[in-house]
Scaffold this motif. Structure first.
Motif, PDB file in Angstrom:
ATOM      1  N   LEU A  45       0.825  -1.206   0.000  1.00 27.28           N
ATOM      2  CA  LEU A  45       0.000   0.000   0.000  1.00 27.28           C
ATOM      3  C   LEU A  45       0.861   1.258   0.000  1.00 27.28           C
ATOM      4  N   VAL A  46       1.930   1.230   0.786  1.00 26.41           N
ATOM      5  CA  VAL A  46       2.842   2.380   0.825  1.00 26.41           C
ATOM      6  C   VAL A  46       3.479   2.609  -0.544  1.00 26.41           C
ATOM      7  N   LEU A  47       3.824   1.531  -1.234  1.00 25.15           N
ATOM      8  CA  LEU A  47       4.405   1.662  -2.573  1.00 25.15           C
ATOM      9  C   LEU A  47       3.358   2.071  -3.608  1.00 25.15           C
ATOM     10  N   ALA A  48       2.137   1.586  -3.454  1.00 27.60           N
ATOM     11  CA  ALA A  48       1.123   1.783  -4.485  1.00 27.60           C
ATOM     12  C   ALA A  48       0.623   3.219  -4.556  1.00 27.60           C
ATOM     13  N   VAL A  49       0.585   3.921  -3.431  1.00 28.69           N
ATOM     14  CA  VAL A  49       0.053   5.294  -3.447  1.00 28.69           C
ATOM     15  C   VAL A  49       0.877   6.214  -4.350  1.00 28.69           C
ATOM     16  N   PRO A  50       2.197   6.332  -4.162  1.00 25.31           N
ATOM     17  CA  PRO A  50       2.956   7.179  -5.095  1.00 25.31           C
ATOM     18  C   PRO A  50       2.998   6.620  -6.511  1.00 25.31           C
ATOM     19  N   LEU A  51       3.009   5.287  -6.648  1.00 21.33           N
ATOM     20  CA  LEU A  51       3.020   4.702  -7.988  1.00 21.33           C
ATOM     21  C   LEU A  51       1.723   4.998  -8.739  1.00 21.33           C
ATOM     22  N   ALA A 120       1.289  -4.727  -4.685  1.00 20.90           N
ATOM     23  CA  ALA A 120       1.532  -3.330  -5.039  1.00 20.90           C
ATOM     24  C   ALA A 120       1.109  -3.058  -6.474  1.00 20.90           C
ATOM     25  N   ALA A 121       1.322  -4.032  -7.373  1.00 19.32           N
ATOM     26  CA  ALA A 121       0.913  -3.859  -8.767  1.00 19.32           C
ATOM     27  C   ALA A 121      -0.604  -3.765  -8.885  1.00 19.32           C
ATOM     28  N   TYR A 122      -1.311  -4.670  -8.224  1.00 21.54           N
ATOM     29  CA  TYR A 122      -2.771  -4.625  -8.273  1.00 21.54           C
ATOM     30  C   TYR A 122      -3.320  -3.366  -7.602  1.00 21.54           C
ATOM     31  N   THR A 123      -2.764  -3.021  -6.455  1.00 23.40           N
ATOM     32  CA  THR A 123      -3.254  -1.849  -5.731  1.00 23.40           C
ATOM     33  C   THR A 123      -2.972  -0.573  -6.505  1.00 23.40           C
ATOM     34  N   HIS A 128      -5.149   3.929  -9.210  1.00 27.96           N
ATOM     35  CA  HIS A 128      -5.058   4.736 -10.429  1.00 27.96           C
ATOM     36  C   HIS A 128      -6.439   4.912 -11.060  1.00 27.96           C
ATOM     37  N   GLY A 129      -7.199   3.834 -11.111  1.00 24.78           N
ATOM     38  CA  GLY A 129      -8.558   3.944 -11.642  1.00 24.78           C
ATOM     39  C   GLY A 129      -9.444   4.824 -10.784  1.00 24.78           C
ATOM     40  N   ALA A 130      -9.268   4.731  -9.451  1.00 27.23           N
ATOM     41  CA  ALA A 130     -10.066   5.562  -8.555  1.00 27.23           C
ATOM     42  C   ALA A 130      -9.697   7.039  -8.688  1.00 27.23           C
ATOM     43  N   ILE A 131      -8.417   7.319  -8.901  1.00 31.95           N
ATOM     44  CA  ILE A 131      -7.988   8.710  -9.082  1.00 31.95           C
ATOM     45  C   ILE A 131      -8.545   9.271 -10.389  1.00 31.95           C
ATOM     46  N   LYS A 132      -8.526   8.463 -11.445  1.00 33.66           N
ATOM     47  CA  LYS A 132      -9.053   8.919 -12.731  1.00 33.66           C
ATOM     48  C   LYS A 132     -10.557   9.176 -12.652  1.00 33.66           C
ATOM     49  N   ALA A 133     -11.234   8.478 -11.737  1.00 34.21           N
ATOM     50  CA  ALA A 133     -12.684   8.627 -11.613  1.00 34.21           C
ATOM     51  C   ALA A 133     -13.085   9.815 -10.740  1.00 34.21           C
ATOM     52  N   THR A 134     -12.115  10.594 -10.291  1.00 36.21           N
ATOM     53  CA  THR A 134     -12.438  11.763  -9.470  1.00 36.21           C
ATOM     54  C   THR A 134     -13.302  12.740 -10.268  1.00 36.21           C
ATOM     55  N   ALA A 135     -14.369  13.192  -9.666  1.00 31.60           N
ATOM     56  CA  ALA A 135     -15.284  14.109 -10.352  1.00 31.60           C
ATOM     57  C   ALA A 135     -14.581  15.425 -10.678  1.00 31.60           C
ATOM     58  N   LYS A 136     -14.835  15.927 -11.861  1.00 31.70           N
ATOM     59  CA  LYS A 136     -14.209  17.179 -12.278  1.00 31.70           C
ATOM     60  C   LYS A 136     -14.646  18.343 -11.398  1.00 31.70           C
ATOM     61  N   GLY A 137     -15.857  18.237 -10.862  1.00 33.12           N
ATOM     62  CA  GLY A 137     -16.331  19.302  -9.986  1.00 33.12           C
ATOM     63  C   GLY A 137     -15.489  19.456  -8.734  1.00 33.12           C
ATOM     64  N   ARG A 150      -0.229  19.753  -5.410  1.00 41.29           N
ATOM     65  CA  ARG A 150       0.142  18.858  -4.312  1.00 41.29           C
ATOM     66  C   ARG A 150      -0.884  18.900  -3.198  1.00 41.29           C
ATOM     67  N   LEU A 151      -1.344  20.093  -2.839  1.00 40.84           N
ATOM     68  CA  LEU A 151      -2.338  20.216  -1.775  1.00 40.84           C
ATOM     69  C   LEU A 151      -3.660  19.603  -2.209  1.00 40.84           C
ATOM     70  N   MET A 152      -4.015  19.769  -3.467  1.00 40.61           N
ATOM     71  CA  MET A 152      -5.251  19.193  -3.987  1.00 40.61           C
ATOM     72  C   MET A 152      -5.190  17.660  -3.956  1.00 40.61           C
ATOM     73  N   MET A 153      -4.029  17.090  -4.287  1.00 43.12           N
ATOM     74  CA  MET A 153      -3.880  15.638  -4.219  1.00 43.12           C
ATOM     75  C   MET A 153      -4.012  15.143  -2.793  1.00 43.12           C
ATOM     76  N   ARG A 154      -3.432  15.893  -1.862  1.00 42.27           N
ATOM     77  CA  ARG A 154      -3.409  15.430  -0.466  1.00 42.27           C
ATOM     78  C   ARG A 154      -4.753  15.587   0.220  1.00 42.27           C
ATOM     79  N   ARG A 155      -5.477  16.642  -0.077  1.00 36.97           N
ATOM     80  CA  ARG A 155      -6.716  16.914   0.650  1.00 36.97           C
ATOM     81  C   ARG A 155      -7.977  16.473  -0.074  1.00 36.97           C
TER      82      ARG A 155
END
Length: 242
Positions: A45-51, A120-123, A128-137, A150-155
């Motif tokens: 999980l620690v590896l998958a987040v930045p990847l 880590a590969a699966y996660t 990545h799919g969940a990040i791409k599905a972030t609503a544009k709003g 960076r702040l937008m990614m974190r919060r």
């Protein structure tokens, strides 16, 4: 299910198979299984987040190596990966003369490396799919508040993506628990290895493996309950108001 628990109660009363020695092996196997799965999931999980963040980069020299890594580890069996890491490290020139050999000579650490790289590969792909599905709003609202990337990614993006990825990640955790049964092929005394020991010693395959199956069922139900609880808490805002 009732028949399974009835069989367990009868089997535990039979001291020829389930005695102090065999239950000690099962206890050791349970500890090794939980330890292997837990550590691989945490490190993965620690590896998958930045990847997963880098996977969505606009630069090909960043995202292509990550894509190749996830493609290889998701496209090949975990057992093959375990064999390649466990048996392959001994063919590296000079590895036995380094401090790494202290860890690599034990089967637990090559197995941990294989499990970690696999999950880590699966996660990475799940997040990545969940990040791409972030609503544009949500992104536009964060930019309207003057947030940096960076702040937008974190919060905004990472917490939102984690909530969406929770059901799929729960399935990955269960998959890793079940996949840990192959750890016994490299001489790790996990739950399956303990069942093999009992089977070889007492010639009782049904007793040995059904008992382990019941333990896996209990662990799976515990994981399901945990993720159902997390989904209920983290996705409460999506439930209709009664």
């Amino acid at each position: 299910m009732e028949q399974l628990f009835a069989w367990l109660s009868d089997a535990l009363a039979d001291n020829t198979v389930f005695n102090f020695n065999t239950l000690t092996f099962y206890g050791r196997g349970l500890v090794n299984t939980v330890q292997l799965v837990f550590l691989s999931l945490v490190i993965g999980l620690v590896l998958a987040v930045p990847l997963s963040i880098a996977r969505g980069s606009k630069h090909k020299w960043i995202k292509l190596p990550i894509f190749f890594y996830t493609y290889v580890f998701r496209g090949t069996p975990l057992l093959v990966q375990l064999y390649m890491i466990y048996y392959g490290v001994v063919f590296i020139d000079g590895i036995q003369d380094t401090w790494l050999w202290y860890f690599l000579k034990e089967p637990f650490y090559p197995a941990l490396a294989a499990f970690t790289l696999n999950t880590a590969a699966y996660t990475t792909e799940i997040f990545h799919g969940a990040i791409k599905a972030t609503a544009k709003g949500e992104i536009e609202a964060a930019r309207a508040y003057g947030m940096s990337h960076r702040l937008m990614m974190r919060r905004i993006i990472i917490p939102s993506a984690f909530r969406r990825a929770l059901p799929a990640y729960g399935n990955e955790v269960i998959f890793m628990l079940h996949a840990s049964a192959i750890a016994s092929v490299v001489t790790i005394m996990d739950l399956t290895g303990a069942a093999r020991f009992v089977y070889a010693r007492y010639y009782a395959p049904f007793d040995a493996f059904l008992f382990v199956a019941a333990i896996y069922l209990c662990l799976t139900f515990a994981i399901l309950y945990l993720f159902r609880y997390l989904e209920k808490r983290l996705l409460a805002h999506l439930r209709p108001v009664s």
